[in-house]
Structures are given as C-alpha cells and as structure tokens.
Design a protein around this motif. Structure first.
Motif, PDB file in Angstrom:
ATOM      1  N   LEU A 186      35.269   0.939  18.359  1.00 43.15           N
ATOM      2  CA  LEU A 186      33.990   1.029  19.052  1.00 43.15           C
ATOM      3  C   LEU A 186      33.009   1.941  18.320  1.00 43.15           C
ATOM      4  O   LEU A 186      31.791   1.836  18.505  1.00 43.15           O
ATOM      5  N   ARG A 187      33.543   2.824  17.473  1.00 46.78           N
ATOM      6  CA  ARG A 187      32.669   3.697  16.689  1.00 46.78           C
ATOM      7  C   ARG A 187      31.801   2.912  15.705  1.00 46.78           C
ATOM      8  O   ARG A 187      30.773   3.402  15.243  1.00 46.78           O
ATOM      9  N   ALA A 188      32.240   1.711  15.360  1.00 42.94           N
ATOM     10  CA  ALA A 188      31.513   0.918  14.364  1.00 42.94           C
ATOM     11  C   ALA A 188      30.328   0.171  14.956  1.00 42.94           C
ATOM     12  O   ALA A 188      29.662  -0.586  14.252  1.00 42.94           O
ATOM     13  N   SER A 189      30.051   0.370  16.250  1.00 44.23           N
ATOM     14  CA  SER A 189      28.934  -0.320  16.896  1.00 44.23           C
ATOM     15  C   SER A 189      27.907   0.673  17.425  1.00 44.23           C
ATOM     16  O   SER A 189      28.252   1.689  18.026  1.00 44.23           O
ATOM     17  N   ARG A 190      26.631   0.346  17.234  1.00 44.13           N
ATOM     18  CA  ARG A 190      25.546   1.144  17.812  1.00 44.13           C
ATOM     19  C   ARG A 190      25.349   0.802  19.283  1.00 44.13           C
ATOM     20  O   ARG A 190      24.622   1.503  19.978  1.00 44.13           O
ATOM     21  N   SER A 191      25.979  -0.282  19.723  1.00 42.66           N
ATOM     22  CA  SER A 191      25.792  -0.758  21.090  1.00 42.66           C
ATOM     23  C   SER A 191      26.994  -0.511  21.979  1.00 42.66           C
ATOM     24  O   SER A 191      27.013  -0.940  23.134  1.00 42.66           O
ATOM     25  N   GLY A 192      28.017   0.141  21.449  1.00 42.27           N
ATOM     26  CA  GLY A 192      29.212   0.399  22.245  1.00 42.27           C
ATOM     27  C   GLY A 192      30.073  -0.832  22.406  1.00 42.27           C
ATOM     28  O   GLY A 192      30.025  -1.767  21.600  1.00 42.27           O
ATOM     29  N   GLY A 193      30.874  -0.847  23.458  1.00 41.48           N
ATOM     30  CA  GLY A 193      31.764  -1.984  23.699  1.00 41.48           C
ATOM     31  C   GLY A 193      32.918  -1.579  24.582  1.00 41.48           C
ATOM     32  O   GLY A 193      32.813  -0.648  25.380  1.00 41.48           O
ATOM     33  N   GLU A 194      34.046  -2.257  24.406  1.00 41.22           N
ATOM     34  CA  GLU A 194      35.217  -1.958  25.226  1.00 41.22           C
ATOM     35  C   GLU A 194      36.490  -2.316  24.483  1.00 41.22           C
ATOM     36  O   GLU A 194      36.485  -3.145  23.561  1.00 41.22           O
ATOM     37  N   CYS A 195      37.572  -1.677  24.884  1.00 40.78           N
ATOM     38  CA  CYS A 195      38.892  -1.963  24.323  1.00 40.78           C
ATOM     39  C   CYS A 195      39.729  -2.628  25.415  1.00 40.78           C
ATOM     40  O   CYS A 195      39.830  -2.107  26.531  1.00 40.78           O
ATOM     41  N   VAL A 196      40.297  -3.790  25.094  1.00 49.07           N
ATOM     42  CA  VAL A 196      41.020  -4.588  26.084  1.00 49.07           C
ATOM     43  C   VAL A 196      42.467  -4.786  25.637  1.00 49.07           C
ATOM     44  O   VAL A 196      42.726  -5.060  24.458  1.00 49.07           O
TER      45      VAL A 196
END
Length: 223
Positions: A186-196
């Motif tokens: 998730l660190r690789a995104s400027r928009s965040g995200g989620e881990c599933v």
C-alpha cells in the motif's frame, strides 16, 4: 492481467470467464519454444510493459483495473506507472501472491532442473503427471525459466508510487508472502488501498470464489 511465472493464457481466461466484459491476459514471450530457442528470444520487462501500454492506449480510454499475480505483480506495477505517465487512467491495481519485500531482481532462471521442479512442487498447482513426463516437464521448465529470466530484468523502486489504488491479496495458507509484506504494498500508492486475505494457498485465485467477486467490485468501482 499479468500472470505468474510459467502460466498459460488459457489458465487465466478460464478463471476470468465470470469477470466483467473486457478482461484480457498478457501472453508472456517464450511460449511454444524449447529451452534453447527460448534462450535466444529473451525480452525484457521494459519491452513487455511498453508493448502492453501501447496496445491498451489503442484499445480504450476507459479507467482500468490491472491485476498481477506472483511474478506478474512486478510487471503490473511497471505497466501502471507507464500508463499513468502516458496519461492513462488506472483506478485500481490488484497485486497478489508476492511480498513487497520480494522486489530484488530474480536469479531463479539460473536454477538447475531439480531446483525448478522443486519450486513447482512447492508452489502447488502443477499436476504431478506434468513433472513426471519428460516432454511435458521440459516444456514446463522452459516456460518457467523464460519467465524467470524476464523477471530478472524487472526491479521496482521501493520509493516509487502510482496514483492508482492498490489492493494486495494473499492466500491464508500461502507460506511465501507475509501479512506485513502484503500490507506494505500500500506504500506504493498515493491513493491508499487495502490488504485482503483469501482462503487457500499460492493459487487461491482458483479456489476462493471471493477473489472473482473482488475483481468485479474493483471494475465496478465498489472495491
């Protein structure tokens, strides 16, 4: 969709039959060749992702969802970066089955036949009859080695970021990626995200129906 090392397009086409229309799988180079011929036709990750970005640019201007599994995570991220630089819009990138810490250049293409066979057995997903039959084993290993050689040319900068939202996914029985390493994507995104986390091993994509539901939700803007 960027597949795992050694995979065929047909493997993923069957999986994505239930996905929203427009799903496509990248055909990795080196197929339909013996090991000697494949060694003479090596291409780089740069060449593969450049070709994919060009093809996508000619095919659509709609927001994209890009998925990479295992080795394919490296190619998927590079393709997203190139698409964004070229002005393309990627809403979500799904990265599955590979730890954020596993970004060093590959050296597995230098493994012996015994090491490659051991790797396939350890990962699961390869029928034992393929590994026991000489002709089928040679074809499978040539394809796997070609993909590993391709992955050796890919190296994602840990500090680089994409605008697309990242969804990292791993199987709860997959020993290779850690939960911490998957969350670190998730660190690789400027928009965040989620881990599933899904049910299954390295190839949970085929065993847990929830994964196809996740892809559908991402395409429809709900994931």
């Amino acid at each position: 969709m960027f597949p795992h090392a050694g995979a065929s397009v047909a493997t993923y086409i069957r999986l994505l039959r239930g996905a929203p229309a427009g799903a496509a799988v990248v055909r990795m180079p080196g197929r339909d060749l013996d090991e000697a011929a494949a060694a003479q036709t090596r291409v780089t990750a740069h060449q593969v992702t450049h070709g994919v970005v060009e093809a996508i640019g000619q095919a659509t201007s709609e927001p994209l969802v890009i998925w990479g599994h295992s080795m394919g995570t490296l190619l998927a991220l590079e393709a997203v970066r190139r698409l964004e630089v070229a002005g393309g819009l990627v809403s979500t990138v799904i990265l599955s089955g590979r730890d954020f810490g596993d970004l060093a250049p590959e050296s597995r293409h230098l493994w012996t036949e015994e090491e490659l066979v051991g790797y396939l057995r350890g990962q699961g997903g390869t029928p034992e009859v393929v590994l026991e039959d000489r002709d089928m084993r040679e074809y499978a290993l040539a394809t796997l080695r070609a993909d590993f050689a391709l992955a050796a040319t890919a190296c994602w900068d840990r500090e680089a970021k994409v605008d697309a939202r990242i969804v990292s996914v791993h199987g709860d029985a997959d020993a290779a990626p850690s939960a911490e390493g998957m969350h670190a994507w998730l660190r690789a995104s400027r928009s965040g995200g989620e881990c599933v986390r899904m049910r299954g091993g390295h190839f949970f994509c085929w065993s847990d129906p929830a994964f196809l539901e996740l892809i559908t939700a991402c395409v429809q803007g709900r994931g």
